[in-house]
Design a protein around this motif. Structure first.
Motif, PDB file in Angstrom:
ATOM      1  N   PRO A  23     103.214 -91.492  35.285  1.00  0.00           N
ATOM      2  CA  PRO A  23     102.188 -90.882  36.130  1.00  0.00           C
ATOM      3  C   PRO A  23     100.932 -90.544  35.330  1.00  0.00           C
ATOM      4  O   PRO A  23     100.987 -90.340  34.108  1.00  0.00           O
ATOM      5  N   THR A  24      99.814 -90.479  36.028  1.00  0.00           N
ATOM      6  CA  THR A  24      98.531 -90.104  35.425  1.00  0.00           C
ATOM      7  C   THR A  24      98.260 -88.634  35.706  1.00  0.00           C
ATOM      8  O   THR A  24      98.320 -88.195  36.860  1.00  0.00           O
ATOM      9  N   VAL A  25      97.971 -87.882  34.670  1.00  0.00           N
ATOM     10  CA  VAL A  25      97.702 -86.451  34.844  1.00  0.00           C
ATOM     11  C   VAL A  25      96.531 -86.253  35.807  1.00  0.00           C
ATOM     12  O   VAL A  25      95.451 -86.821  35.616  1.00  0.00           O
ATOM     13  N   GLY A  26      96.774 -85.490  36.859  1.00  0.00           N
ATOM     14  CA  GLY A  26      95.738 -85.146  37.816  1.00  0.00           C
ATOM     15  C   GLY A  26      95.592 -86.081  38.996  1.00  0.00           C
ATOM     16  O   GLY A  26      94.961 -85.722  39.995  1.00  0.00           O
ATOM     17  N   ASP A  27      96.170 -87.281  38.922  1.00  0.00           N
ATOM     18  CA  ASP A  27      96.017 -88.261  40.005  1.00  0.00           C
ATOM     19  C   ASP A  27      97.161 -88.112  40.996  1.00  0.00           C
ATOM     20  O   ASP A  27      98.096 -88.923  41.035  1.00  0.00           O
ATOM     21  N   VAL A  28      97.090 -87.090  41.819  1.00  0.00           N
ATOM     22  CA  VAL A  28      98.196 -86.782  42.732  1.00  0.00           C
ATOM     23  C   VAL A  28      98.427 -87.924  43.714  1.00  0.00           C
ATOM     24  O   VAL A  28      99.571 -88.337  43.948  1.00  0.00           O
ATOM     25  N   ALA A  29      97.368 -88.455  44.297  1.00  0.00           N
ATOM     26  CA  ALA A  29      97.514 -89.538  45.270  1.00  0.00           C
ATOM     27  C   ALA A  29      98.105 -90.783  44.620  1.00  0.00           C
ATOM     28  O   ALA A  29      99.001 -91.432  45.170  1.00  0.00           O
ATOM     29  N   GLY A  30      97.599 -91.125  43.443  1.00  0.00           N
ATOM     30  CA  GLY A  30      98.119 -92.294  42.742  1.00  0.00           C
ATOM     31  C   GLY A  30      99.561 -92.115  42.324  1.00  0.00           C
ATOM     32  O   GLY A  30     100.372 -93.046  42.418  1.00  0.00           O
ATOM     33  N   ASN A  31      99.906 -90.911  41.871  1.00  0.00           N
ATOM     34  CA  ASN A  31     101.289 -90.639  41.477  1.00  0.00           C
ATOM     35  C   ASN A  31     102.223 -90.688  42.676  1.00  0.00           C
ATOM     36  O   ASN A  31     103.364 -91.152  42.570  1.00  0.00           O
ATOM     37  N   ALA A  32     101.746 -90.203  43.828  1.00  0.00           N
ATOM     38  CA  ALA A  32     102.561 -90.266  45.044  1.00  0.00           C
ATOM     39  C   ALA A  32     102.855 -91.714  45.421  1.00  0.00           C
ATOM     40  O   ALA A  32     103.962 -92.035  45.874  1.00  0.00           O
ATOM     41  N   GLU A  33     101.885 -92.589  45.206  1.00  0.00           N
ATOM     42  CA  GLU A  33     102.113 -94.004  45.511  1.00  0.00           C
ATOM     43  C   GLU A  33     103.125 -94.621  44.550  1.00  0.00           C
ATOM     44  O   GLU A  33     103.952 -95.452  44.949  1.00  0.00           O
ATOM     45  N   LEU A  34     103.084 -94.220  43.269  1.00  0.00           N
ATOM     46  CA  LEU A  34     104.108 -94.673  42.328  1.00  0.00           C
ATOM     47  C   LEU A  34     105.497 -94.228  42.784  1.00  0.00           C
ATOM     48  O   LEU A  34     106.473 -94.982  42.699  1.00  0.00           O
TER      49      LEU A  34
END
Length: 209
Positions: A23-34
């Protein structure tokens, strides 16, 4: 969150998928997609439960980001949204997230998402505060945890540092846990695998789990 769906049941076997994400720190939307993509893949493999890294929705280490109320709220709302998607009777999820309780205390937490709801929350007890770790400054230490009930299995979820000492695993064993699942998200550290294996073996021998 309310749901008319009930968690699926196990058929005599427990199939676990381990999602080793970055996951990328701070990228909540991107992490949710992962997280979603890993669940979809796990569903295709017949998994009952997907285990994600520590603080997967936020990225790790979060440092001062979790001192921003809007960021923590975004993380928690995203976890609720992920929970609602488990109403499809597919795999449940154990997702790491910052979590603000009703008393305003902030924890490094893991949420069990199943049957369309957040079924259980557990908090990290042993907060590291050395080297690159700075968790005591931003999180509250959680109480010693008991196991989560997952479709008839009692799962102990010590979070990362919680297995480096014996207290948390001992408590989980004494309160009826049947298996330990340990989300972790340490920064890369060369030549550490053998030391980690020794720690895990020690907890298994001590607890019988």
């Amino acid at each position: 969150m309310t749901s008319t769906s009930k968690p699926a049941t196990l058929d005599g076997r427990f199939r676990l998928a381990v999602a080793q994400l970055n996951p990328t720190v701070g990228d909540v939307a991107g992490n949710a997609e992962l997280i979603r993509a890993a669940r979809q893949e796990a569903a295709g493999l017949g998994a009952d439960l997907v285990l994600y890294p520590e603080l997967a929705i936020a990225g790790y280490p979060t440092e001062d980001l979790v001192l921003k109320h809007a960021f923590v709220s975004h993380c928690m709302k995203s976890v609720d949204a992920l929970a609602s998607e488990t109403a499809d009777n597919g795999p449940a999820m154990l997702v790491g997230t910052p979590w603000l309780d009703e008393d305003g205390k902030l924890y490094n937490a893991v949420a069990l998402l199943d049957g369309g709801e957040v079924q259980a929350i557990r908090y990290k007890n042993d907060l590291p505060n050395y080297g690159v770790f700075d968790e005591k400054r931003v999180f509250e230490a959680g109480p010693l945890p008991g196991p989560m009930d997952f479709r008839g299995i009692r799962i102990g979820v010590p979070i990362c540092e919680d297995i480096w000492n014996d207290e948390v695993c001992e408590c989980l064993a004494e309160t009826g846990a049947e298996i330990l699942l340990v989300p972790n998200a340490s920064p890369y550290w060369g030549h550490r695998a053998e030391e980690r294996l020794q720690v895990v073996v020690a907890r298994v021998v001590e607890s019988g789990l």
